[in-house]
Design a protein around this motif. Sequence first.
Motif, PDB file in Angstrom:
ATOM      1  N   HIS A 161       0.762  -1.357   0.186  1.00 53.34           N
ATOM      2  CA  HIS A 161      -0.090  -0.004   0.044  1.00 53.34           C
ATOM      3  C   HIS A 161       1.039   1.215  -0.161  1.00 53.34           C
ATOM      4  O   HIS A 161       0.324   2.246  -0.301  1.00 53.34           O
ATOM      5  CB  HIS A 161      -0.903  -0.109   1.233  1.00 53.34           C
ATOM      6  N   PHE A 204      -5.763   4.545   7.614  1.00 53.46           N
ATOM      7  CA  PHE A 204      -4.529   4.859   8.079  1.00 53.46           C
ATOM      8  C   PHE A 204      -4.115   6.010   7.078  1.00 53.46           C
ATOM      9  O   PHE A 204      -3.434   6.983   7.467  1.00 53.46           O
ATOM     10  CB  PHE A 204      -3.503   3.774   7.677  1.00 53.46           C
ATOM     11  N   TYR A 205      -4.595   5.981   5.772  1.00 54.97           N
ATOM     12  CA  TYR A 205      -4.436   7.129   4.826  1.00 54.97           C
ATOM     13  C   TYR A 205      -5.460   8.243   5.208  1.00 54.97           C
ATOM     14  O   TYR A 205      -5.404   9.370   4.160  1.00 54.97           O
ATOM     15  CB  TYR A 205      -4.005   6.655   3.416  1.00 54.97           C
ATOM     16  N   LEU A 233      -0.139  -3.599   8.137  1.00 50.41           N
ATOM     17  CA  LEU A 233      -0.361  -2.541   9.288  1.00 50.41           C
ATOM     18  C   LEU A 233      -0.209  -3.153  10.825  1.00 50.41           C
ATOM     19  O   LEU A 233      -1.126  -4.247  10.621  1.00 50.41           O
ATOM     20  CB  LEU A 233      -1.350  -1.610   9.126  1.00 50.41           C
TER      21      LEU A 233
END
Lengths: 456, 771
Positions: free
Chosen positions: B170, B212-213, B445
């Motif tokens: 990713h 996360f982003y 992650l």
Amino acid sequence: MIPNLKNKLKAMSSNSPLHNPDAGNLERPVHEQTAYTENDGSLDTYEPIYKSINNGNKVDTDRKTVGCNERMEDFGGQAIIGAYGSFIRKRTIYGKSTIYGSVNLSDLWASSFSDNRWWTRLDRDICIQDIVLLDTETTGLAGGTGTYPFLIGIGYFTDNGLVIEQYLMRDFDEEYPMLLAVLDVLKNFRVLVTFNGKAFDWPLLESRFVYSRLRPLYWEDSHLDLLHVARRLWGNFLESCSLVSIEDKILKQQRKNDIPGQLIPKIYFDYLETRKTDAMKQVIKHNEWDIAALAALLIHISKLYKNPIGYANPHELLSIAKELERNHRIQEASECYKCCIDTAVIHSLKVDAKKRFAYLRKRHDGPEEAMNLWEELAGEEGSMLIFPLVEMAKYLEHGKKDYKKALECTERAIQLASRLRNNGDYNNGSSKLRDELFTRKRRLLKKIERSIEQWG
Amino acid sequence: MNIDQLVDHIRSSPEIMQNITYWKEMESKSAVYGSFPKGLRPELEIVLKKKGIHQLYSHQSKAVELVFQRKNIVVVTPTASGKTLCYNLPVINEILNNDDARALYLFPTKALSQDQVSELHEIMDLLGHPIKTYTYDGDTPVSARKAIRQAGHIVVTNPDMLHSGIMPHHTKWVKLFENLKFVVIDEIHSYRGIFGSHLANVLRRLHRICKFYGSDPQFICCSATIANPKELTERIIGQEVELIDENGAPSGKKHMIFYNPPVVNKQLGIRRSSLLETRRLATNFILNGIQTILFAKSRLTVEVLVTYLKQLVQDKLGKSNSVRGYRGGYLPSQRREIEQGLRSGNILGVVSTNALELGIDIGRLQACIMCGYPGTIASTWQQAGRAGRRNDTALAMIVASSNPLDQYIIQHPEFFLESSPEHGLINPNNLYILMSHIKCAAFELPFEDGETFGVDSLDQILEFLEEEKVLRHVGSRWYWTADNFPADSVSLRTAANENFIIIDITTPQHRVIGEMDRFSAPQLLHEEAIYIHEGVQYQVEKLDFEEKKAYVRKVDVDYYTDANLAVTLKVLDVFSTKDEGKTGRSWGDVMVTSLVTMFKKIKFDTHENLGWGPVRLPEMELQTTAYWMTLNDIPKGIESQDDLQNGLMGIANVLGHIAPLYLMCDPRDIHVVYHVKSPFTHKPTIYIYDSCPGGIGFSERLYEIHLELFKKAYEVISNCYCESGCPACVGPAAEVSANGKYMAQKILGGILGDTQFEEQAQGNVIQLPFA
């Protein structure tokens, strides 16, 4: 939500042992290598953003991270403790007088390291202050976001010699502070030198920087991957261009008690479990050697390119000549070809060099300058080469207008081609080539006829 | 002959009409339009008009409006109702508003993705705005991948590639994940069972990465008609959705014809083979130039039918390429060529497994023949929808086989036409599947303490994985600590990970002609098996079980092979059990071991047995969930062990066919096994187990309904006209022996009690359980 989860998990673990506890070879005794390093912990070439505390034995009591108390392992380096956590940094200096295999480190400082963009293929000539060497040890070779570089080795050149800094995370929570520190060092340099770093080390580090929301550096045309250079130089005669094989065959350096690379992830995982440092110390040594080898390789390669006539063997001469030719350095390329032709023992190498040199002369000095070489190639005892005959015929027909001699060459070529075909070599004796030869022959016959009509 | 003439021709042929049990004409329907939604950019309206679209259908306009309101949606409409606009319009609109916006399109197959990209490109060309759309799958060249990662506005891919090629990397897709506005999932109904359970977990991982982003994409999903599109979609994406199910598109007249092959042996209850009948009907269609699609239920039937029909067209037209087969196992290039041939009309007949059920663009077909009931109502409508996509008259025909489910449907067409199609069932918390994806997620992650991943018991699983040394807990996070790439060992399509490849060694240049999943291989690729590929027969010369390779050589023989499977079942764990007096019900974990013991050679046309051979291959193990029913006492009238054996076998045969009706699943999703004296319960027991490792929820449902299923079995057996068993009820008498049917009735009568017996005797109307 999941009925009988515990039982099912138990069933899964007994059915599929995911982890193979066999790590016997990690327990073997470790022999310290001290041959050529001088340890000097005091040297500082940049301002660290972390306060350093000598030795890992002192632990910052304010740290909230679980498990930090267990991390007092001695790796012979410093535990750096900063605002975001701790990690190990080990600094080793290889003095200027260090000899690594056949390479003397001092050569780097002795020779002016310049005029090299033509063979590095970078966007500028590099000098030694620009260079940072990098090599990582990782938790796997598969890549992807779950592969961690747990040990990052960095090397750079100072007036004291080659400085090797190794950054080790003693657990996953040390990754972020370690990366911050690594980034802080890397950004002082303009050129990254690695071995296979374009495909492996750098993308992996880049991915870690992105993950940690740190802005990665962009090397693009200032990343020199020595694997690529090595393939250009030695690809035609070394069976493998791995660092180990190059060290052995080119740098003449054999590592003693080095650990095989494929064991490294396992050793790290084992260390995380047991906190035993013996095998890890070997990994750190392995990484240190990799950086040293990288430096030695860079020095050796630049020396070869700087003065090929003086240092390069015939194989290398041919590779360097090609690179020179690619850069339109015709004079130097010619010298390398000549030198290769004069010194080569292996026949095929000599022929290859002659062929390339002949084409170079044909292009740059005109076809008549290549004639000698074509004649040599074609005239050799038992030669089965068709192209020199064709080239000779071309020049004789179009340049010298000596149709008779051109026809002679063409007929010799036709004979050779059919002999090759009879021997089953349909590649060099292809029917396309034969057709071309016959076309030439017919044209030559016509031309001879016409000239007889005209003059005779 | 055109299609209307063909319909008239059938109507005027008594020999066909006498076998038709029901003929349903569905009238054409005119379009319902909606307005152009506010907020849709004017240039898009212009593009639509250039494409000849002056108004949006009601479902399209509603879809766009709901997406504009930031809702997740699922659109349920039939094939060719313009559902692609439901997602293309809002997505392109958003990109026109914000050039950074990104969308991810997921299709179940590569073929569908390629269709989509060409359709999107067409819109882009008309729009004259550079919106970059790329397919990213296994075929994408490495050189193009970097550009796609950086610059693709719309990335078209499949769940497998998202799972193993995109999410584990990713950090290379930062632009996509930071700006992800839409995730489009087309054909969401096809994500049932294993595949759906995997996809739900893949999306759990996607949610983590998006979080996360810092993005929070909207989901736009499309589905064919199933009973629970909203529920299925919500379970898959893990969020609420709005359902849009009123279809505004027009449709042409449709003939739905139910055909039951004539009885050839009344005593044995044997009907003419559905395969031979299909051949006869298809011959009629194809020779009259009607472009026809035939659906068969197994790869074997596909190949046998292709062989028959190829002979046919070869005789009359002088070439055989106008009839082709199409199924999983063909190479992608071969499939593309067949799709192209169907669109151009060069291919007149195609025989397919359900592979062509999905929305692959194969253009206008006129007729569809289903050789055997496809197994589910949803599949039947999808397959029938393959004929007459664009307002023309269309004909769809079901040719029933003699299995009980087919016979039930063909004799009760009202059941088919009136009841709701099946439920899409998934079990995202199947421990095998969940565990695989938790590993992949941890690789992507690290897990934080307190994360859930859709299950409450995540911490227990993480602890387990730490014990297994796959994860490591440091601080408040769980890190991946293995040196492998977990996504590589997880296949979303099957529970088994590796396929067998099939290598043709007829010529010195060996070539790969197909592949097959691990569980089917022992049955279909054992040595001496006849493997039929595109109508060509190959004999398996060597099966390298370790290397997963089958070496085959072309042969020309007049038989095919059929392998016997021996199954043993062991109970591992009981989740729940209850004594119901005469019977007991339970469900739990079982281990099923299957072994191919022998194969038979069966002659084409006559289907007679030509001989047999042994098969020596290792056992295959399957750990799954099962429901089981135990008989607490032996019912009256059962005099011997044999009686019991024959009766139980009869009941098991019926259950195997009708349980899918209750479960609303494909018959292949479950299996039935009986024990005269079970080593586990020490009583006569019938087990029904999930065919997917770990189970996908069927046994739990069976445990809930328990005896209802047996009531239904009793009705089927009692209503069957055969004397002592036939393929349409307990199985042929040759298999269950002469008293099998009677014994099955006795046992069921005993279980269900006398009242039930009496009701039956009085011929009361049976209540359909599905109403």
